[in-house]
Design a protein around this motif. Structure first.
Motif, short mmCIF file in Angstrom:
data_model
loop_
_atom_site.label_atom_id
_atom_site.label_comp_id
_atom_site.label_asym_id
_atom_site.label_seq_id
_atom_site.Cartn_x
_atom_site.Cartn_y
_atom_site.Cartn_z
N ARG A 319 41.60 -85.86 87.57
CA ARG A 319 40.88 -84.64 87.20
C ARG A 319 39.38 -84.92 87.20
O ARG A 319 38.90 -85.79 86.48
N LEU A 320 38.64 -84.19 88.02
CA LEU A 320 37.19 -84.34 88.10
C LEU A 320 36.52 -83.26 87.26
O LEU A 320 36.86 -82.08 87.37
N THR A 321 35.58 -83.65 86.42
CA THR A 321 34.80 -82.70 85.65
C THR A 321 33.34 -82.85 86.08
O THR A 321 32.76 -83.94 85.99
N TYR A 322 32.77 -81.77 86.58
CA TYR A 322 31.39 -81.79 87.06
C TYR A 322 30.44 -81.52 85.89
O TYR A 322 30.63 -80.56 85.14
N LEU A 323 29.42 -82.37 85.75
CA LEU A 323 28.48 -82.28 84.63
C LEU A 323 27.06 -82.14 85.12
O LEU A 323 26.67 -82.77 86.11
N ARG A 324 26.27 -81.34 84.42
CA ARG A 324 24.82 -81.40 84.53
C ARG A 324 24.33 -82.10 83.27
O ARG A 324 24.58 -81.63 82.15
N ILE A 325 23.64 -83.22 83.45
CA ILE A 325 23.14 -83.98 82.30
C ILE A 325 21.72 -83.50 82.00
O ILE A 325 20.83 -83.61 82.85
N TYR A 326 21.54 -82.95 80.83
CA TYR A 326 20.23 -82.40 80.45
C TYR A 326 19.35 -83.42 79.75
O TYR A 326 18.13 -83.36 79.86
N SER A 327 19.95 -84.33 79.00
CA SER A 327 19.15 -85.35 78.31
C SER A 327 20.00 -86.59 78.13
O SER A 327 21.24 -86.55 78.18
N GLY A 328 19.30 -87.72 77.91
CA GLY A 328 20.00 -88.96 77.62
C GLY A 328 20.57 -89.64 78.86
O GLY A 328 20.29 -89.27 80.00
N THR A 329 21.41 -90.61 78.61
CA THR A 329 22.05 -91.42 79.65
C THR A 329 23.52 -91.60 79.29
O THR A 329 23.86 -91.82 78.13
N ILE A 330 24.41 -91.47 80.27
CA ILE A 330 25.83 -91.76 80.04
C ILE A 330 26.23 -92.90 80.96
O ILE A 330 25.75 -93.01 82.09
N GLU A 331 27.10 -93.76 80.46
CA GLU A 331 27.59 -94.91 81.22
C GLU A 331 29.10 -94.93 81.22
O GLU A 331 29.75 -94.29 80.37
N LYS A 332 29.66 -95.66 82.17
CA LYS A 332 31.11 -95.85 82.22
C LYS A 332 31.60 -96.40 80.90
O LYS A 332 31.02 -97.34 80.35
N GLY A 333 32.67 -95.80 80.37
CA GLY A 333 33.25 -96.28 79.12
C GLY A 333 32.66 -95.65 77.87
O GLY A 333 33.17 -95.89 76.77
#
Length: 679
Positions: A319-333
């Motif tokens: 399942r793919l969820t498409y995101l727009r990241i507005y702030s910050g940083t996300i990493e694997k895990g």
């Protein structure tokens, strides 16, 4: 161009918007080819495009699902979303616009502004998305840049700022003159673009158009006006800077032209995207709420992570969820908080999206548009944020479905699989609604149009292998108040042992154009305020089913004029029940009117077929509102009840030997004839 060391300054998140067949997907394909992302030009008619990768899109030759791609141009990262142009898939456009910083609106050089062009433009207006315009198909017979610009000015009401002049017309269209730099850009039979001085034969017209551009910009931009008054002209640097400011503020729309199919005008379009459309740093910080308190989050990789899910796609591998990241940083895990579902989610993988292909990433930062794997419950509109810094972003608006069909599996053993398949459809496309008819027990699938439902059902058949029966499409009717009632008294008294229930209300009901409104005119505290709120909640409960045929009720105002309470037996529950039952009784006493959805239909047919088309529209209770002739074809505009349009595409093709086309866009509801069946 301004210099900025922040890496977000070189990011552009944009969408391609247009009416169906204006050339959006071809523009996207040529952008991918020009940027070196692909090494072969994809063609819609050959079914070889990157963004229209779904089998149904290739079979039908139209964009159905918004597709994201990423490419690089002149040191900039461009995240691009190709959106559908058909009105039935307007929700895909709405969800894409919610997360975009800018857009390219594509117009047909012959047709100019078409109905869905206008609809997507208004959607972009609502979201405050800056746009530039690209007048496509300049090589077609009847192509006219000035006429297309005039239709943009008249129908969309922005200030069009034309920065190019075509070199040649129709089949002799070979290039454009850049009115900002006063240079000609010419394309040979190959793909190479050659820069040259302005041809002598065009110099006078070019200077006149440059002067008109300077005057238009000076009229809108204070800084440009100051230089224009001092020197009588605008320098290239001032003009470019003013065009950038006007585009990003929404005060003007830069207009370019070309022929995407022939690969002419794409490079200047990319230059304009980089020069004029905003980066994530140029748009206001995203705003959300936490416990009712409004907060802002800047486009800063070091800020707490905040992202909005705008699309969900179920693939055979996950399942793919498409995101727009507005702030910050996300990493694997990483573990994020789904503020909408109020549960934690773990990021399994992060992917850079290239339509149906993906490249793995270790991290994604503010300004990125990516897909992630591993989210279990996030839906389109869900906010994902840091668990210790929650925030809820406003989700995209969801339209009300207008057409329904009954769906059932042909094999008794497939009932559970059908339910699972329908749940997956609604998960991917929130504008689809599944419900069970309380009278017949049938499963009813509702959507935005006949084609929308056709595509959804075909997906069940192709991807899940389900054999299903489909009932005839039905439209969603509404009921409204034609003539109201005053002073309707309703007493709710219930005594069956233990605490009783007592509520006394007096209601006035009258027509109201704004949907539904409730107010209290009770004096002397005869109904306490907390019970007034309960009465309003009960009235809203009653709006789900009207007296004519059980359809939702709209267009009324309810006034609570009087009431009474009991010292022991009155409660919120009692007054909510009184509000619900009292309004139902009041509606039965009102003169009710059945409303049916109506659409604006634009039919394009050969001139010799106009008579038959007009007669057919009249037979479908259509009201013709306009007719014009464009390049030996007649364009007829009419308002038609949606219920009368089922099967119209086949009928139109047979009347015009396959040469007629039509588009439709919802315009609201109108009173239905008394004889119209309501169930």
């Amino acid at each position: 161009m301004r210099t900025n060391n922040n890496p977000l300054a070189v990011v552009r998140n944009l969408g391609i918007l247009a009416h169906v067949d204006a050339g959006k997907t071809t523009v996207t394909e040529r952008i991918l080819f020009a940027t070196g992302t692909t090494h072969k030009r994809g063609e819609v008619h050959d079914g070889t495009t990157v963004t229209d990768f779904d089998p149904q899109e290739r079979d039908r030759g139209i964009t159905i699902f918004s597709a994201a791609v990423s490419c690089a141009w002149d040191g900039h990262r461009i995240n691009l979303i190709d959106t559908p142009g058909h009105v039935d898939f307007a929700d895909e456009v709405e969800r894409a616009l919610r997360v975009l910083d800018g857009a390219v609106a594509v117009f047909d050089a012959v047709a100019g502004v078409e109905p869905q062009s206008e609809s997507v433009w208004r959607q972009a207006d609502r979201h405050g998305v800056p746009r530039i315009a690209f007048v496509n198909k300049m090589d077609r017979a009847g192509a006219d840049l000035d006429a297309a610009v005039a239709s943009i000015r008249e129908r969309l009401h922005p200030a069009p700022l034309v920065v190019q002049m075509p070199v040649g017309a129709e089949d002799t269209f070979t290039g454009v003159v850049d009115l900002v730099r006063l240079r000609a850009l010419l394309w040979t039979d190959g793909d190479a673009c050659e820069e040259a001085p302005v041809p002598d034969g065009l110099r006078d017209e070019v200077l006149a158009r440059r002067r008109a551009l300077e005057e238009a910009v000076a009229e809108l931009h204070p800084g440009a006006l100051e230089e224009f008054c001092d020197t009588g002209t605008l320098g290239e640097r001032t003009l470019s800077s003013a065009l950038r400011d006007l585009t990003r503020d929404g005060d003007g729309v830069v207009v370019l032209c070309g022929s995407a199919y022939r690969n002419r005008g794409v490079e200047p379009l990319l230059d304009a995207v980089v020069a004029y459309l905003p980066s994530p740093l140029d748009v206001p910080p995203v705003r959300g709420t936490d416990d009712g308190e409004e907060q802002e989050r800047p486009a800063d990789p070091a800020a707490p992570p905040t992202a909005l899910a705008f699309k969900v796609h179920a693939t055979p591998t996950g399942r793919l969820t498409y995101l727009r990241i507005y702030s910050g940083t996300i990493e694997k895990g990483d573990t994020l908080w789904d503020a909408s579902a109020r549960r934690t989610e773990r990021i399994g993988r992060i992917l850079r999206v290239q339509a149906d292909r993906h490249a793995p990433l270790d991290r994604a930062v503010a300004g990125d548009i990516v897909a992630v794997v591993g989210l279990k419950s996030a839906r389109a509109g869900s906010t994902l944020c840091a668990p210790d810094s929650p925030l809820v972003l406003e989700p995209p608006g969801m339209p009300e479905p207008v057409v329904s069909v009954a769906v059932e599996s042909r094999r008794a053993g497939d009932t559970d699989r059908l339910a699972s398949g329908l749940a997956r459809l609604t998960e991917e496309d929130p504008s689809l609604v599944v419900r069970t008819d309380p009278e017949t027990g049938q499963t009813v699938l509702s959507g935005m149009g006949e084609l929308h439902l056709e595509v959804a059902v075909e997906k069940l058949r192709r991807e899940l292998g389900l054999d299903v029966n489909i009932g005839r499409p039905r439209v969603s009717y509404r009921e409204t108040v034609g003539r109201g009632v005053s002073g309707l008294v309703f007493r709710h008294v219930k005594q069956d042992g233990g605490a009783g229930q007592f509520a006394h209300v007096v209601l006035d009901v009258e027509p109201y154009e704004g949907g539904f409104a409730f107010r209290s005119a009770v004096v002397g505290g005869r109904v306490p305020q907390e019970y007034v709120r309960a009465v309003e909640a009960g009235c809203r409960d009653a709006l789900t089913e009207g007296p004519l045929g059980g359809h939702p009720v709209t267009g009324l105002r309810v006034t609570l004029t009087d009431g009474a309470t009991h010292v022991k037996d009155s409660s919120d529950t009692a007054f909510r029940t009184a509000g619900r039952l009292g309004l139902r009784e009041a509606l039965r006493a009102c003169a009710m009117v059945l409303l049916e959805p109506v659409v604006e239909v634009t039919v394009t047919v050969p001139e010799d077929a106009v008579g038959g088309v007009l007669g057919d529209l009249a037979a479908r209770r259509g009201r013709v509102t306009g007719s014009v002739t464009r390049a030996s074809a007649a364009v007829v505009t009419a308002t038609v009840p949606l219920a009368e349009l089922f099967g119209y595409a086949t009928r139109l093709r047979s009347r015009t030997q396959g040469r007629g086309t039509f588009t439709a866009r919802p315009t609201g509801y109108a009173p239905a004839p008394v004889a119209t069946p309501v169930r």
